[in-house]
Write an enzyme that holds these catalytic residues in place. Structure first.
Site, PDB file in Angstrom:
ATOM      1  N   TRP A  26      -1.299  31.246 -11.995  1.00  0.00           N
ATOM      2  CA  TRP A  26      -1.121  32.853 -11.480  1.00  0.00           C
ATOM      3  C   TRP A  26      -2.097  32.438 -10.108  1.00  0.00           C
ATOM      4  CZ3 TRP A  26       2.235  35.839 -13.296  1.00  0.00           C
ATOM      5  CH2 TRP A  26       2.619  35.517 -14.441  1.00  0.00           C
ATOM      6  N   ASP A  52      -9.147  37.992  -9.150  1.00  0.00           N
ATOM      7  CA  ASP A  52      -8.079  38.444 -10.331  1.00  0.00           C
ATOM      8  C   ASP A  52      -8.628  38.177 -11.627  1.00  0.00           C
ATOM      9  OD1 ASP A  52      -6.064  38.884 -12.034  1.00  0.00           O
ATOM     10  OD2 ASP A  52      -4.693  37.285 -11.172  1.00  0.00           O
ATOM     11  N   LYS A  69      -4.659  43.202 -20.997  1.00  0.00           N
ATOM     12  CA  LYS A  69      -5.208  42.100 -21.704  1.00  0.00           C
ATOM     13  C   LYS A  69      -6.427  42.613 -22.589  1.00  0.00           C
ATOM     14  CE  LYS A  69      -3.115  38.961 -18.974  1.00  0.00           C
ATOM     15  NZ  LYS A  69      -1.970  38.052 -19.371  1.00  0.00           N
TER      16      LYS A  69
END
Lengths: 361, 361
Positions: free
Chosen positions: A102, A173, A197
């Site tokens: 990511w 992030d 999440k």
């Protein structure tokens, strides 16, 4: 059937009480005769929830007055573009620390917007098996910002301490790393986190940003992508995803009544300990691809001796009510995502199953 | 309390059966032991729903093979920027037809991206009281596209027939105009629609786009904003707002089982007729600010003799279980939004209340 033990990486397990409440209220919230899904985002009922959700984020993470709290749409993947659109002007470059798929994707997308420097990558020599030490970061003191992914869901690594970037704003992030422990928000220029999440459903992103940083951001981009737009409008510049924010509110209330993020941290450290202990107790059978100091407490990845055994392990676990254990399709193996809403008893059940499975193999 | 009669402009009324189903399944969908909110967007359970939702859009609107169907995030306001980012290259300009506040906002945002021409505005002379005739459009045959808002929620106007733009692609914001009647999709280069009026909750946007148009779109923009990205990935390039798409699927199934968009059109025309008849029956008391041929069948706006009477009307209606009738804060007056999920009996009740209120005043 009974509720499953959910180890999904995201969208992930949500607290049952938050879902219970949503179910109870789904056709009529607070005696209004309407679902929260049907309320105007400009009306009193939704407005109170919206305000409360923003306030809970501020309270639980002790967000200082120097920072704005916002809800935006478009996913963390959207932020991969929106961060440099706001913060990376022509003539400057941004430093990216590449510690996983990511983080790499974030750097790649930023290149579509402006100039990117890779301040460090743990891909080639280590296959993302660890996060770098401070000394390994080749930081540009003139960078517009330094970007990290503080927890890497696929590699199963996590920054225990965050890099020191001096006077250069740190952008993180924290999609899989938010609201599970106290953090010092003042050290960050900007934090973004897809909710799916630790704090909610998919379709909503939490942004916490230094007010001066975003105020000084670029103005030559569409208004909808300017952080200042959403900060000034209290995240009501346009119709927000009302149900997602409602559900996040429900979840944050539970975090608060459970003792806040300090209690979450204790709970999460214990869960991770149980699972890593189960791996280490059988080193010939279970192995972690991650260097010990970099181990993620959110995503515990491990391998069995063969891919066949891994597939069998995942299939057997599923039969035992433990779902979502298959490793990411790009790396294989096994992954147990144990965010806030994953229960200790699930993790204990998984550890027990690991022992059984090892014995039977 | 009983479910209210909901005339909100959006987020708006949703079909009760769709909410009932969501409530029933909220903690355990299809015996999986998980909420749809907790399922992976890469898993079988969600994937079937996602695929079905896309297929239902295609089937119900008879979308031809020449066009892609996509779900994206960021609201219709996001599309105000994303449309020109994709379709408005340097050296070209785009034509905007300005028929209301949202159309104006779309044009304003597009100016942050590229060159914009106003092909027509009904603001100054007519205060957005009508949509223009074909002959009033000053169209540039070299334009990158022509943008319209096909229904204007605030002004209460609607295109009965869509403009003929020749070989220039027609781009339409159909947020409050989608899925209530059959349309000829082949006439559009691109349609976008925030779901929160006729087809779902807020937080999800339906895009229907000519494949060649988006394939030839700009490539010098972030990947996340390129339509081709989402088309190629089947709207799974990144984590979609899974619950919103699930709920849209539930709603579209009801549209289908109710006879499809042809049946919706009949139902909606009847509702609008009842309401406009109630206005016209008392011309000294209720007046429509909209020219008759431009009347919206989705948002029926009207005035009473004074703002005080309007406020009293809205307050009394609320006491009678009819909510969401206050006109947009920018224009005042009364507005009844009667999208697909608004029931004929609600509209009849409102018409009855209008007669009573008039008698008592």
């Amino acid at each position: 059937m009974a509720r499953a033990m959910n180890f999904n990486a995201g969208p992930a397990a949500l607290p049952e009480e938050a879902l219970d409440r949503a179910q109870r209220e789904l056709l009529d919230i607070e005696g209004t005769g309407l679902s929260i899904l049907e309320h105007s985002h400009r009306g009193k009922t939704y407005d109170a929830i919206h305000t409360q959700a923003l306030a809970l984020v501020r309270e639980l993470l002790a967000v200082p007055d120097s920072h704005d709290v916002m809800f935006v749409q478009g996913g963390a993947s959207g932020q991969f573009a929106v961060v440099p659109m706001n913060l990376l002007p022509a003539g400057k470059s941004a430093d990216y620390v590449v510690t996983g798929s990511w983080a790499k994707k974030a750097a790649k997308e930023a290149k579509n917007v402006g100039k990117v420097r890779i301040a460090c990558s743990t891909e080639k020599d280590k296959k993302f098996a660890r996060v770098p030490a401070q000394s390994e970061l080749d930081l540009d003191p003139g960078a517009a910002y330094v970007h990290i992914a503080s927890n890497n869901t696929i590699a199963g690594t996590q920054f225990d301490e965050f890099p020191d970037t001096g006077s250069v704003p740190l952008v993180a992030d924290m999609s899989s790393d938010i609201m599970w422990r106290p953090i010092d928000v003042s050290k960050f220029g900007l934090i973004y986190a897809g909710a799916q999440k630790n704090i909610g459903p998919s379709g909503i992103v939490l942004v916490i940003a230094d007010k001066a940083l975003i105020e000084n951001g670029r103005t030559d981009i569409p208004e909808i992508f300017q952080y200042r737009t959403h900060a000034a409008a209290g995240s009501l510049y346009h119709t927000p995803p009302t149900f997602s924010i409602y559900l996040m509110r429900n979840i944050l209330e539970i975090v608060k009544s459970s003792g806040g993020v300090a209690a979450m941290e204790k709970h999460n450290r214990e869960k991770a300990r149980v699972l890593y202990d189960a791996i280490e107790a059988r080193p010939d059978f279970f192995t972690s691809p991650v260097e010990k100091p970099s181990r993620s407490l959110m995503n515990v990845v491990f391998n069995l001796p063969t891919p066949e055994l891994e597939a069998e392990f995942v299939a057997e676990a599923t039969k035992n009510g433990m779902v979502g254990l298959k490793g990411h399709r790009s790396v294989g193996g096994v992954r147990a995502s144990i965010y806030n809403a994953a229960k200790l008893e699930w993790v204990q059940a998984l550890a027990g199953f690991m022992a059984e499975f090892h014995k039977g193999s």
